[in-house]
Design an enzyme around this catalytic site. Structure first.
Site, short mmCIF file in Angstrom:
data_model
loop_
_atom_site.label_atom_id
_atom_site.label_comp_id
_atom_site.label_asym_id
_atom_site.label_seq_id
_atom_site.Cartn_x
_atom_site.Cartn_y
_atom_site.Cartn_z
N SER A 187 -1.93 5.77 -14.17
CA SER A 187 -2.83 5.64 -15.32
C SER A 187 -3.36 4.23 -15.57
CB SER A 187 -2.19 6.16 -16.63
OG SER A 187 -2.17 7.56 -16.67
N THR A 188 -2.89 3.24 -14.81
CA THR A 188 -3.28 1.85 -15.14
C THR A 188 -4.55 1.40 -14.43
OG1 THR A 188 -2.03 0.79 -13.36
CG2 THR A 188 -0.85 1.25 -15.42
N GLY A 189 -5.14 2.26 -13.61
CA GLY A 189 -6.38 1.91 -12.92
C GLY A 189 -7.57 2.50 -13.67
N ASP A 198 0.88 -1.18 0.00
CA ASP A 198 0.00 0.00 0.00
C ASP A 198 0.91 1.22 0.00
OD1 ASP A 198 -1.62 2.14 0.59
OD2 ASP A 198 -2.46 1.26 2.42
N GLY A 242 -9.16 5.32 -6.12
CA GLY A 242 -7.89 4.63 -6.29
C GLY A 242 -6.81 5.13 -5.34
N VAL A 243 -5.61 5.28 -5.86
CA VAL A 243 -4.48 5.74 -5.06
C VAL A 243 -4.76 7.11 -4.47
CG1 VAL A 243 -2.04 6.32 -5.09
CG2 VAL A 243 -2.86 4.57 -6.59
N ASP A 244 -5.37 7.96 -5.27
CA ASP A 244 -5.66 9.34 -4.84
C ASP A 244 -6.50 9.33 -3.57
OD1 ASP A 244 -5.74 12.08 -5.00
OD2 ASP A 244 -7.01 12.17 -6.78
N ASN A 265 -5.94 13.40 -10.54
CA ASN A 265 -6.61 13.90 -11.75
C ASN A 265 -6.34 15.40 -11.86
OD1 ASN A 265 -8.79 15.41 -10.40
ND2 ASN A 265 -9.51 13.38 -9.80
N TYR A 271 -7.85 5.10 -15.27
CA TYR A 271 -7.50 5.76 -16.54
C TYR A 271 -7.23 4.77 -17.67
CZ TYR A 271 -7.52 10.54 -14.67
OH TYR A 271 -7.88 11.76 -14.14
#
Ligand code: ADP
Length: 166
Positions: free
Chosen positions: A115-117, A8, A30-32, A22, A119
Protein backbone atom coordinates in the site's frame (compact mmCIF):
# COMPACT_ATOMS: atom_id res chain seq x y z
CA UNK A 1 12.26 -13.95 12.71
CA UNK A 2 11.66 -10.77 10.73
CA UNK A 3 14.34 -9.48 8.33
CA UNK A 4 14.46 -6.19 6.45
CA UNK A 5 16.47 -6.07 3.21
CA UNK A 6 16.90 -3.88 0.15
CA UNK A 7 16.37 -5.62 -3.17
CA UNK A 8 13.94 -6.85 -5.79
CA UNK A 9 11.28 -9.07 -4.25
CA UNK A 10 10.97 -11.13 -7.44
CA UNK A 11 14.51 -12.42 -6.86
CA UNK A 12 13.89 -13.65 -3.31
CA UNK A 13 14.48 -17.34 -2.61
CA UNK A 14 11.62 -17.96 -0.23
CA UNK A 15 8.64 -20.31 -0.17
CA UNK A 16 6.08 -17.55 -0.72
CA UNK A 17 6.28 -14.07 -2.22
CA UNK A 18 3.55 -11.65 -1.21
CA UNK A 19 2.24 -9.46 -4.01
CA UNK A 20 0.78 -5.98 -3.49
CA UNK A 21 -2.14 -6.72 -5.78
CA UNK A 22 -5.30 -4.81 -6.63
CA UNK A 23 -8.77 -6.25 -6.08
CA UNK A 24 -9.16 -7.45 -9.66
CA UNK A 25 -6.04 -9.65 -9.32
CA UNK A 26 -5.58 -8.99 -13.03
CA UNK A 27 -2.26 -7.20 -12.83
CA UNK A 28 -1.02 -3.68 -12.25
CA UNK A 29 2.14 -1.64 -11.85
CA UNK A 30 4.75 -1.60 -9.12
CA UNK A 31 5.44 -4.90 -7.38
CA UNK A 32 2.48 -6.50 -9.11
CA UNK A 33 3.84 -5.77 -12.59
CA UNK A 34 7.33 -6.92 -11.57
CA UNK A 35 6.02 -10.24 -10.19
CA UNK A 36 3.96 -11.01 -13.29
CA UNK A 37 6.85 -10.05 -15.61
CA UNK A 38 9.37 -12.17 -13.74
CA UNK A 39 7.02 -15.07 -13.00
CA UNK A 40 5.49 -15.36 -16.46
CA UNK A 41 1.92 -15.79 -17.71
CA UNK A 42 0.89 -18.78 -15.60
CA UNK A 43 0.36 -16.55 -12.54
CA UNK A 44 -2.12 -14.30 -14.35
CA UNK A 45 -3.84 -17.35 -15.83
CA UNK A 46 -4.42 -18.68 -12.30
CA UNK A 47 -5.52 -15.24 -11.07
CA UNK A 48 -8.25 -15.10 -13.71
CA UNK A 49 -9.94 -18.09 -12.05
CA UNK A 50 -9.92 -16.50 -8.58
CA UNK A 51 -12.64 -13.91 -9.26
CA UNK A 52 -10.82 -11.01 -7.63
CA UNK A 53 -10.09 -10.47 -3.95
CA UNK A 54 -11.53 -8.06 -1.35
CA UNK A 55 -9.34 -5.41 0.29
CA UNK A 56 -7.52 -6.85 3.29
CA UNK A 57 -7.73 -10.40 1.97
CA UNK A 58 -5.10 -12.64 0.37
CA UNK A 59 -5.35 -15.37 -2.28
CA UNK A 60 -2.64 -17.81 -3.40
CA UNK A 61 -1.42 -18.94 -6.81
CA UNK A 62 1.61 -20.83 -8.01
CA UNK A 63 4.72 -18.78 -8.69
CA UNK A 64 5.46 -19.61 -12.34
CA UNK A 65 9.15 -19.05 -13.10
CA UNK A 66 9.90 -17.50 -9.72
CA UNK A 67 11.91 -19.63 -7.34
CA UNK A 68 9.11 -19.40 -4.75
CA UNK A 69 6.38 -22.04 -4.49
CA UNK A 70 3.51 -19.58 -4.17
CA UNK A 71 2.56 -15.99 -4.76
CA UNK A 72 0.22 -14.68 -2.08
CA UNK A 73 -1.80 -11.86 -3.66
CA UNK A 74 -2.63 -9.38 -0.90
CA UNK A 75 -4.96 -6.47 -1.60
CA UNK A 76 -3.90 -3.51 0.50
CA UNK A 77 -6.08 -0.48 1.17
CA UNK A 78 -5.93 2.72 -0.85
CA UNK A 79 -5.04 5.52 1.61
CA UNK A 80 -8.08 7.73 2.23
CA UNK A 81 -6.82 9.64 5.25
CA UNK A 82 -6.75 6.81 7.79
CA UNK A 83 -10.33 6.78 9.07
CA UNK A 84 -11.72 4.42 6.45
CA UNK A 85 -10.45 1.18 7.98
CA UNK A 86 -7.02 1.37 6.31
CA UNK A 87 -4.98 0.23 9.36
CA UNK A 88 -7.22 -2.79 9.95
CA UNK A 89 -7.13 -3.69 6.26
CA UNK A 90 -3.35 -3.34 6.05
CA UNK A 91 -2.91 -5.43 9.20
CA UNK A 92 -5.27 -8.04 7.78
CA UNK A 93 -3.12 -8.39 4.64
CA UNK A 94 -0.18 -9.42 6.83
CA UNK A 95 -2.21 -11.62 9.17
CA UNK A 96 -3.95 -13.44 6.32
CA UNK A 97 -0.69 -13.85 4.35
CA UNK A 98 0.99 -15.57 7.31
CA UNK A 99 -2.10 -17.73 7.90
CA UNK A 100 -2.22 -18.71 4.23
CA UNK A 101 1.52 -19.45 4.18
CA UNK A 102 1.10 -21.69 7.23
CA UNK A 103 -1.81 -23.55 5.62
CA UNK A 104 0.26 -24.12 2.45
CA UNK A 105 3.31 -25.32 4.39
CA UNK A 106 5.35 -22.30 3.39
CA UNK A 107 7.95 -21.51 6.06
CA UNK A 108 9.60 -18.43 4.56
CA UNK A 109 7.69 -15.43 3.21
CA UNK A 110 8.81 -12.22 1.49
CA UNK A 111 6.67 -9.07 1.84
CA UNK A 112 6.82 -5.81 -0.11
CA UNK A 113 5.80 -2.51 1.51
CA UNK A 114 2.10 -3.10 0.79
CA UNK A 115 0.00 0.00 0.00
CA UNK A 116 2.94 2.42 0.25
CA UNK A 117 3.41 2.91 -3.50
CA UNK A 118 0.53 3.71 -5.83
CA UNK A 119 -1.95 3.27 -2.96
CA UNK A 120 -0.41 6.19 -1.06
CA UNK A 121 -0.34 4.83 2.51
CA UNK A 122 2.19 6.99 4.41
CA UNK A 123 5.29 4.88 5.08
CA UNK A 124 5.67 6.00 8.71
CA UNK A 125 2.11 4.87 9.40
CA UNK A 126 2.20 1.67 7.35
CA UNK A 127 5.44 0.35 8.85
CA UNK A 128 4.29 -0.20 12.47
CA UNK A 129 0.99 -1.72 11.32
CA UNK A 130 2.76 -4.15 8.99
CA UNK A 131 5.44 -5.16 11.48
CA UNK A 132 3.06 -5.57 14.41
CA UNK A 133 0.52 -7.66 12.48
CA UNK A 134 3.26 -9.89 11.06
CA UNK A 135 4.84 -10.45 14.48
CA UNK A 136 1.47 -11.31 16.01
CA UNK A 137 0.57 -13.71 13.22
CA UNK A 138 3.96 -15.47 13.40
CA UNK A 139 3.44 -16.04 17.11
CA UNK A 140 0.21 -17.86 16.26
CA UNK A 141 1.85 -19.73 13.33
CA UNK A 142 5.42 -20.55 14.46
CA UNK A 143 5.86 -22.89 11.46
CA UNK A 144 6.32 -19.72 9.43
CA UNK A 145 9.85 -19.06 10.61
CA UNK A 146 10.92 -16.12 8.45
CA UNK A 147 9.20 -13.00 7.15
CA UNK A 148 11.57 -10.95 5.03
CA UNK A 149 10.46 -7.45 4.08
CA UNK A 150 12.04 -6.37 0.80
CA UNK A 151 12.36 -2.67 -0.07
CA UNK A 152 13.59 -0.80 -3.09
CA UNK A 153 15.69 1.66 -1.07
CA UNK A 154 16.91 2.64 2.37
CA UNK A 155 14.36 5.46 2.68
CA UNK A 156 11.55 2.92 2.46
CA UNK A 157 13.26 0.47 4.80
CA UNK A 158 14.03 2.99 7.59
CA UNK A 159 10.52 3.35 9.05
CA UNK A 160 10.16 -0.45 9.16
CA UNK A 161 13.47 -0.70 11.04
CA UNK A 162 12.18 1.89 13.51
CA UNK A 163 8.96 -0.08 13.92
CA UNK A 164 10.86 -3.34 14.45
CA UNK A 165 13.02 -1.71 17.10
CA UNK A 166 10.16 -0.26 19.06
P1 ADP B 1 0.55 -0.53 -3.72
O1 ADP B 1 -0.35 -0.40 -4.94
O2 ADP B 1 0.04 -1.57 -2.73
O3 ADP B 1 0.87 0.78 -3.09
P2 ADP B 1 3.08 -0.68 -5.21
O4 ADP B 1 3.50 -1.85 -5.99
O5 ADP B 1 2.70 0.55 -5.95
O6 ADP B 1 1.88 -1.21 -4.28
O7 ADP B 1 4.22 -0.29 -4.16
C1 ADP B 1 4.48 -0.97 -2.98
C2 ADP B 1 5.95 -0.82 -2.62
O8 ADP B 1 6.71 -1.76 -3.37
C3 ADP B 1 6.56 0.54 -2.93
O9 ADP B 1 7.38 0.91 -1.83
C4 ADP B 1 7.43 0.26 -4.17
O10 ADP B 1 8.56 1.11 -4.22
C5 ADP B 1 7.87 -1.15 -3.89
N1 ADP B 1 8.36 -1.95 -5.06
C6 ADP B 1 8.13 -1.77 -6.38
N2 ADP B 1 8.72 -2.75 -7.11
C7 ADP B 1 9.34 -3.57 -6.22
C8 ADP B 1 10.14 -4.77 -6.33
N3 ADP B 1 10.41 -5.32 -7.52
N4 ADP B 1 10.60 -5.34 -5.18
C9 ADP B 1 10.33 -4.80 -3.97
N5 ADP B 1 9.59 -3.69 -3.80
C10 ADP B 1 9.10 -3.08 -4.91
Amino acid sequence: MIELVIGDITQEEVDAIVNAANSTLLGGGGVDGAIHRAGGPSILAECRDLGGCPTGEVKATGAGRLSAKHVLHAVGPVWRGGDAGEPEQLASCHTRAIELAASLGDRTVAFPAISTGAYGYPLELAAPVAIRATQDAMRVHPDVELARFVFRDEATLAPYRAALGS
